[in-house]
Design a protein around this motif. Structure first.
Motif, mmCIF file in Angstrom:
data_model
loop_
_atom_site.group_PDB
_atom_site.id
_atom_site.type_symbol
_atom_site.label_atom_id
_atom_site.label_comp_id
_atom_site.label_asym_id
_atom_site.label_seq_id
_atom_site.Cartn_x
_atom_site.Cartn_y
_atom_site.Cartn_z
ATOM 1 N N VAL A 180 -11.101 6.666 0.868
ATOM 2 C CA VAL A 180 -9.725 6.758 1.375
ATOM 3 C C VAL A 180 -9.503 8.096 2.095
ATOM 4 N N LYS B 123 0.854 -1.193 0.000
ATOM 5 C CA LYS B 123 0.000 0.000 0.000
ATOM 6 C C LYS B 123 0.880 1.230 0.000
ATOM 7 N N THR C 84 -8.106 11.441 2.856
ATOM 8 C CA THR C 84 -7.520 12.381 1.889
ATOM 9 C C THR C 84 -7.148 13.702 2.558
ATOM 10 N N THR D 104 -6.816 6.042 -7.432
ATOM 11 C CA THR D 104 -7.516 5.638 -6.211
ATOM 12 C C THR D 104 -8.914 5.115 -6.532
ATOM 13 N N PRO E 288 -8.443 1.129 -5.311
ATOM 14 C CA PRO E 288 -8.465 1.643 -3.928
ATOM 15 C C PRO E 288 -7.674 0.772 -2.944
#
Length: 254
Positions: A193, A84, A195, A101, A105
């Motif tokens: 996600v 990741k 951000t 993304t 993801p």
């Protein structure tokens, strides 16, 4: 600090440090030097900083688009064996990070965007200097920053050379059209996600309301402003940019 890309397989990239990878995606006019401060600071804080050289002007015209660049980033992450990553993108690089993304993801632990395209249609079309005289291009380059002195003669020369290279110009216009086609407004609400949005309060290329729109549409975003700052916060206020980013990374345990 003079940084150089190293070549491995089909990829050229810069790498420093050990730890969680922060993969940095540059914009249209972005080189390694744009991220000097980030590349020097975060390896001292337990992160591996990786800056791939994106094939903006070297792919075939059919692959000169946001989606192909996002796939290129995914292939690079796989090539490096990263599980990741934290993606950090400025301008077009932010758009590529967002699109990556959306598509992958599972690869993204965190996302950082600054002066990103993806919502604002004229983000690149209007700001991109047309071919023409040096003075016009100097003015356009200076407009990217709050403090015009940041547009050094070297930077202006680079922009001038790019816009007067016919192939690069065609590819740039192709990318600008692709950025409009790949508008992210409908995708962002589905992207969960974490951000970090860092924006210059005086960004004339992607104005502040664009940052507000990103913040509104992304479910897990935090918006930070940098005052007296244009389109490239990490160049114009490097220390403040690093401080904000580090605080966010610590807060989100990334």
């Amino acid at each position: 600090m003079d940084k150089h890309y190293k070549k491995e397989g089909k990829y050229s990239y810069y790498e420093a440090g050990e730890g969680t990878p922060i993969v940095i995606l540059h914009g249209l006019m972005g080189g390694l030097s744009n991220f000097d401060a980030v590349a020097e600071y975060f390896p001292t804080k337990g992160y591996k900083v990786v800056i791939p050289d994106l094939p903006i002007y070297t792919q075939s015209i059919l692959k000169t688009n946001v989606k192909s660049f996002a796939k290129y980033v995914k292939d690079f992450i796989t090539f490096k064996g990263f599980d990741k990553v934290i993606l950090l993108g400025n301008s077009l690089g932010g758009h590529i990070a967002l699109y990556h993304t959306k598509l992958y993801p599972e690869k993204v632990a965190g996302l950082v965007i600054t002066g990103s395209s993806g919502l604002y249609e004229s983000a690149m079309g209007d700001s991109y200097p047309k071919r023409g005289d040096y003075e016009y291009i100097r003015k356009k380059a200076e407009d990217v920053f709050y403090d015009p002195k940041i547009a050094t003669p070297e930077l202006i020369d680079e922009v001038y050379a790019t816009v007067n290279d016919r192939i690069k110009l065609i590819k740039t216009l192709t990318i600008a059209k692709s950025a409009i086609r790949h508008n992210m407004a409908k995708d962002l609400p589905k992207m969960t996600v974490e951000t970090c949005i860092i924006w210059g309060k005086n960004d004339a290329v992607t104005p502040p309301n664009v940052a507000e729109e990103f913040d509104k549409l992304l479910p897990n975003s935090t918006l930070y402003w940098i005052d007296k700052c244009g389109h490239a916060a990490m160049m114009e206020h490097p220390q403040e940019f690093n401080t904000i980013l580090e605080e966010w990374l610590v807060k989100k345990n990334l």
